[in-house]
Design an enzyme around this catalytic site. Structure first.
Site, PDB file in Angstrom:
ATOM      1  N   ASP A 205       0.849  -1.188   0.000  1.00  0.00           N
ATOM      2  CA  ASP A 205       0.000   0.000   0.000  1.00  0.00           C
ATOM      3  C   ASP A 205       0.879   1.231   0.000  1.00  0.00           C
ATOM      4  O   ASP A 205       1.899   1.270   0.680  1.00  0.00           O
ATOM      5  CB  ASP A 205      -0.867   0.023   1.260  1.00  0.00           C
TER       6      ASP A 205
ATOM      7  N   ASP B  60      -4.732  -4.075   5.433  1.00  0.00           N
ATOM      8  CA  ASP B  60      -5.146  -3.870   6.819  1.00  0.00           C
ATOM      9  C   ASP B  60      -6.652  -3.968   7.026  1.00  0.00           C
ATOM     10  O   ASP B  60      -7.118  -4.109   8.141  1.00  0.00           O
ATOM     11  CB  ASP B  60      -4.627  -2.530   7.355  1.00  0.00           C
TER      12      ASP B  60
ATOM     13  N   ASP C 222      -9.341  -6.543   2.528  1.00  0.00           N
ATOM     14  CA  ASP C 222      -8.020  -6.985   2.085  1.00  0.00           C
ATOM     15  C   ASP C 222      -7.803  -8.469   2.371  1.00  0.00           C
ATOM     16  O   ASP C 222      -6.889  -9.090   1.825  1.00  0.00           O
ATOM     17  CB  ASP C 222      -6.920  -6.196   2.825  1.00  0.00           C
TER      18      ASP C 222
END
Ligand code: ADP
Ligand code: MG
Length: 886
Positions: A352, A626, A630
């Site tokens: 990310d 997170d 996901d």
């Protein structure tokens, strides 16, 4: 967060307080909790919680507990090595040699001690991890929210739960917004159950029914947020009643363990076959007398002990467990042990952008409105131009009053600094929130409607992605193009760009649809979220190591591209967006993921397709995440990495690793560690192969020559095992990484520890030692007793062991580093071995037990020299076997 700091009144329309930001809709977690109304709820006091904990015990299920010493001892006693020792000892007793029997049975105790020590150590490192990765709970105590370990939750505690959490204890939902829970753990039914808060319920309902206030330990909050009063903990909970533990950190068999298992079975079968042949062969070539049979049996047992490949599985277990422990020291928790071994093979790291590559600390840099552009650093000097006041004002009105989202925090801070004091009328503390239009995947914008109090007028403020806001404003095409171009210029500087608009509510009240509001464009904001300082170096390290870094973000393509370029990613200008990704079929996507490293405007659901596309190309994928959404991608990746700091329980449970520090460089360090562990494992395995060749050879060769004495007796083999065991586990495990560990390509998943190359090399190395020992025997036997010549050969063998150990460690790092690198285990083993050898040769009692006799120093020096002469063999072998590195 103090409960008084909540905004909005609880009497407002339901849904008002649902956190709408990126953190709310798609990335729930901390942010969602801050908006639930907690006023009037203080929870237990710390003192009361502590006394209840002491009185009623911790909130944990009765575990299977530690393995008792007896159970461990019993396991060791079933080991073939142990049985061999007992058999040999008994045989000596039968032969009327009580001293030899005592020696072997003494060794039994030593071997058992070492094994138990190692098992304890392994178990303890796994236990420590289990504690660290055990669930955490958020409780209200003394009116303050705190995160505590799940085991510290007590009856009467007030829990704050949100989407993605595991419920840590049984309780009743007192307040809640849209809460539902997956109770399949208790009911087997995976459809989420809707929960309704109740202020006065006192008893739990049965799990599984809709619209009850009961939440159960171990179940998963799939949506919403709420506060729960705990009524039962630990064994008293429903989960405790059925006695089912949650998924634990279990050492499941890894691919390596399976491969090792196969090799061990083959070796064991071959070894035992050879032993049988040898016992018979020995007895028959020596006339078949009872004494010959007994001697043959002893030689057979020595050979069996020498060829038992029991080190391999032990080494693996120790390396993986200690590897997990080493990872925990760099703040990386291992939830699935195979990840330790897969890490070193990773070829792509998908990370990310926000929070992993960047600091997730936004600050407002630029404001643009009505043709004015203001850079914030230059503002401190003069007053903020009037033209951008409304821009900041509306941006703040579109944010939470007490925000968690870093971007909204930056706005509030900027408001305090730039507006307050001068223009406090811009902050409207008296207005109350009327309605909120949260972020949804299709429309990246947030609006908040406010009651102004005077005359019942309602003001709507909107902020969001420029393309979304421009859309909401229904601007004419040229105007729209101009604004998006301006936004593009800001984004190209790596800024996160938000557009701001103001709206009015139609006379009929606030419509349910975001799109039904009328908006006027106000301006653009640029936020800076700096790269973490460690990132460029870590990315460069990855590139040198042949590991691709792929960035995934919900941010705009231009911003993503600029940040990627700052981080040093390959071809940062090539960006694939979420909508483009949706338009590709799997085959086309598999082609594109090969060349694109930046994915922008992506939603978490698309990560799964990315993982699968990369896997289809044979990549070994690590993926960070997170949020609840996901989880599928984390599960599908070879190495799922959850962000411990801001991640949800669901993400943590789906992941194999949990980062306690949300920093990209931790992942790179973990990869480096994974490679080191694998390298050391290989070296250790090579060493094990190499040292067993001469042991087996020296036990076997005398059988074919009736006039030779037995060179190795069970006692010698045990002596050698005492050297080998700690060497192949502790010594190799402690070795630092090769200098070039991050300068070579990943090994690939197909690589085998038992590759032909390394095995052949180890075999040749071992054969050389065997030849040296046999040469010493042949040269030394003239005029010497069997005991004296055995002393010489044994000396050569032991010295060449240390030499092999050193040479195996020196692979890839050079002899100098292998000698000098601080490896206490190596020094301990070397010193201990030399001391033991000296004792065996010099102490009369030991001489008798080991069936050796004193020899003159000159011959002894020759024997030592023959052992040392084996040192250059690996380099010679490398010359002869080019192209294959271990
Ligand atoms: P990232 O992957 O960088 O964390 P997010 O998924 O959080 O990105 O956000 C994606 C986009 O959604 C942002 O670029 C922004 O345009 C919009 N957005 C996110 N949070 C907010 C917010 N609180 N208010 C308005 N827009 C937001
Ligand atoms: Mg975000």
């Amino acid at each position: 967060m103090a409960p008084g700091g909540m905004q909005g009144a609880p009497t407002h329309a339901e849904g008002v307080n649902v956190e709408p930001s990126g953190a709310g809709v798609r990335r729930p977690g901390e942010a969602s909790r801050s908006v639930l109304d907690l006023r009037g709820v203080a929870g237990l006091t710390e003192a009361e919680a502590a006394s209840r904990l002491a009185r009623e015990g911790p909130n944990e299920l009765p575990s299977r507990g530690h393995r008792t010493l007896f159970a461990m001892t019993w396991d060791v006693a079933k080991e073939p090595m142990f049985l061999m020792l007992v058999a040999a000892g008994t045989l000596y007793l039968v032969m009327g040699e009580p001293a030899d029997a005592a020696l072997l049975l003494g060794f039994v105790a030593v071997v058992m001690g070492i094994t138990l020590f190692q098992e304890r150590r392994t178990e303890r490192s796994l236990e420590a991890l289990r504690d660290l990765s055990s669930p955490r709970a958020r409780v209200l105590r003394d009116g303050v929210q705190r995160r505590v370990a799940g085991r510290e939750v007590v009856r009467g505690d007030i829990l704050v739960v949100a989407e993605g959490d595991r419920v840590p204890a049984d309780g009743l939902l007192r307040r809640g917004i849209n809460v539902s829970a997956d109770e399949s753990l208790l009911t087997g039914e995976s459809v989420p159950v809707r929960k309704l808060p109740s202020v006065d319920a006192t008893a739990l309902d049965a799990p599984g029914g809709d619209d009850h206030p009961s939440l159960f330990s171990g179940t998963l909050v799939t949506a919403g947020q709420g506060i729960v009063e705990v009524v039962a903990t630990g064994a008293a909970s429903r989960l405790g009643a059925i006695g089912r533990a949650l998924e634990e950190l279990e050492p499941e068999p890894t691919p390596l363990q399976q491969e090792t298992g196969r090799v061990v079975r083959v070796l064991a079968a071959t070894g035992l076959g050879a032993c049988a042949v040898m016992v018979v062969g020995y007895a028959l070539t020596r006339g078949g007398s009872a004494a010959a049979w007994k001697e043959g049996l002893l030689a057979g047992i020595a050979l069996a002990m020498a060829t038992l490949p029991e080190e391999f599985p032990v080494v693996l277990t120790v390396f993986l467990a200690l590897g997990a422990w080493r990872l925990s020291r760099i703040q990386v928790l291992t939830r699935r042990v195979p990840a330790v071994e897969t890490l070193g093979a990773a070829t792509v790291l998908c990370v990310d952008k926000t929070g992993t590559l960047t600091q997730n600390q936004m600050s407002l840099r630029t404001l643009q409105a009505e043709g004015h552009a203001v850079d914030v650093p230059s503002v401190g000097s003069g007053p903020l131009p009037e033209e951008v006041h409304a821009l900041l004002e509306y941006a703040i009105l579109a944010s939470k009053r007490d925000p968690f989202d870093p971007m909204e925090r930056a706005l509030v801070t900027a408001g305090d600094v730039l507006l307050l004091g001068r223009d406090s009328e811009h902050l409207h503390p008296a207005w109350s929130l009327a309605r909120e239009y949260p972020l949804v995947p299709g429309l990246l914008a947030v609006s908040q409607a406010w009651h102004t109090g005077d005359g019942g007028e309602t003001v709507v403020a909107c902020k969001g992605a420029p393309e979304a806001v421009v859309d909401l404003c229904h601007l004419p095409a040229p105007e729209r193009e101009r604004l998006l171009t301006e936004a593009g210029v800001l984004a190209a500087q790596g800024l996160r760009v938000l557009a701001v608009a103001r709206g009015v509510a139609p006379g009929t009240g606030l419509p349910p649809e975001h799109h039904d509001l009328d908006f006027t464009f106000v301006g653009l904001l640029g936020f800076e979220d700096p790269l973490r300082p460690t990132v460029p170096a870590a990315v460069a390290e990855c590139r040198a190591a042949g590991v691709r870094v792929v960035m995934i973000t919900g941010d705009a393509p231009a911003t993503a591209s600029a940040i990627a370029s700052g981080a040093g990613l390959a071809s940062p200008g090539r960006v694939l967006t979420g909508p483009e990704l949706d338009a590709l079929d799997d085959a086309a996507l598999a082609l594109r993921v090969h060349e694109v490293n930046v994915f922008a405007r992506v939603v978490p659901e698309q990560k799964l397709r990315l993982v699968n596309a990369l896997k289809a190309r044979g990549e070994v994928v690590a993926m960070t995440g997170d949020g609840v959404n996901d989880a599928p991608a984390l599960k599908a990746a070879h190495i799922g990495v959850a962000m411990g700091g801001r991640g949800t329980d669901v993400a943590r449970e789906a992941a194999s690793l949990v980062l306690l520090q949300d920093d990209f460089s931790s992942i790179v360090e973990a990869v480096r560690l994974g490679r080191r562990i694998y390298d050391n494992l290989r070296k250790s395995f090579s060493f094990i192969v190499a040292v067993h060749v001469p042991i087996a050879g020296l036990s076997l060769v005398p059988v074919f020559f009736p006039d030779w004495p037995l060179l190795l007796l069970p006692a010698h083999v045990v002596f050698l095992e005492l050297v080998i065991d700690p060497s192949c586990t502790l010594v190799f495990e402690a070795d630092p990484a090769d200098a070039d560990v991050m300068r070579r390509p990943p090994r690939g998943l197909a690589a085998r520890v038992f590759d032909a190359g390394p095995v052949l090399r180890a075999g040749v190395q071992g054969a050389t030692v065997l030849v040296a020992c046999l040469a010493v025997y042949l040269l030394g036997r003239g005029g010497r007793t069997a005991e004296a010549v055995r002393a010489l050969t044994f000396t050569t063998l032991v010295v060449s062991f240390l030499v092999t150990l050193l040479a195996s460690r020196a692979r890839g790092v050079g002899l100098g580093r292998a000698l000098l690198s601080p490896n206490a285990a190596f020094r301990g083993v070397a010193a201990g071995t030399v001391a033991l050898l000296a004792a065996v040769l010099g102490v009369p009692l030991l001489q008798r037990l080991f069936h050796v006799a004193p020899v003159e120093p000159r011959a002894l020096l020759l024997a030592v020299g023959a052992g040392l002469a084996c040192l250059p063999v690996p380099w010679l072998v490398d010359r002869a076997l080019p192209g294959r590195t271990a």
